[in-house]
Design an enzyme around this catalytic site. Sequence first.
Site, PDB file in Angstrom:
ATOM      1  CG  HIS A   1      -1.918   1.033   1.316  1.00  0.00           C
ATOM      2  ND1 HIS A   1      -1.980   1.925   2.368  1.00  0.00           N
ATOM      3  CD2 HIS A   1      -2.944   1.355   0.493  1.00  0.00           C
ATOM      4  CE1 HIS A   1      -2.996   2.736   2.197  1.00  0.00           C
ATOM      5  NE2 HIS A   1      -3.600   2.414   1.064  1.00  0.00           N
TER       6      HIS A   1
ATOM      7  CG  HIS B   1      -3.833   8.584  -0.780  1.00  0.00           C
ATOM      8  ND1 HIS B   1      -4.498   9.381   0.139  1.00  0.00           N
ATOM      9  CD2 HIS B   1      -4.570   7.459  -0.917  1.00  0.00           C
ATOM     10  CE1 HIS B   1      -5.589   8.752   0.541  1.00  0.00           C
ATOM     11  NE2 HIS B   1      -5.666   7.597  -0.085  1.00  0.00           N
TER      12      HIS B   1
END
Length: 253
Positions: free
Chosen positions: A18, A60
């Site tokens: 991640h 992100h």
Amino acid sequence: MSPEDHYFSPAGPRVLAHRGLALEAPENTLLAFAHALAHGVDYLETDVHASADGVAVVAHDPDLSRVLGRPERVGDLTAAELGSLDLGDGQHMPTLAEALDAFPDARFNIDLKAAAAIPSAVEMISSLRAERRVLLTSFSERRRRAALALLPAVATSASGPVFAGALLAATVRGGPAVRRLLRGIQAVQIPERALGLSTVTPARLRQYHAAGVEVHVWTINDVDAMHRLLDLGVDGIVTDRADLAVDAVRSRP
């Protein structure tokens, strides 16, 4: 062999790093990706936004407040300006092309965070001939479909609305409805709970698998939780601790 087959071959369980492995590197940087790969990960989970000049950049958040303490949005700065920012450890915000090119053997799980990033992301994936090692997804079904219309052969996972429908169908209506909703999708990438429901009960896992999709659960950083989910039969662990997850997978029979 189709790109979808290549992306999910060989069989899992899979570890998806991640935003890379950000223990000793800023998240979503080339260094974080390199650290994850050095621990034996094959799959890098990441995100893209669009710069002011329409370039798909790896980030992100929509703004720089969390990673740099600055108020600007990613879309306020050009790719060159974003690339000049020091994220720490000598790292900058890479373009998607930089990341794909730097790690030609890695498989990328890309969350399209902004519609403006789609044309550039598609062009970068195509120009680098990376279709067979890319999965495109988005919480937005509109963004997911827009990207897949341009790159129909890449792998994809369910958007938020599609999975919500599949989860409710698995709860109320049963297998045929789940299979219909997940047609053309290769994975569901989900938290352990959604809409107030457990998403990965044995019965629901059977229904997802019967629909022909893999189940990847996020974001799991506890080793005991990893083993519990692997015991249930999930196909992938999305984690900030790729180092621990790789060890957990390798320790299993």
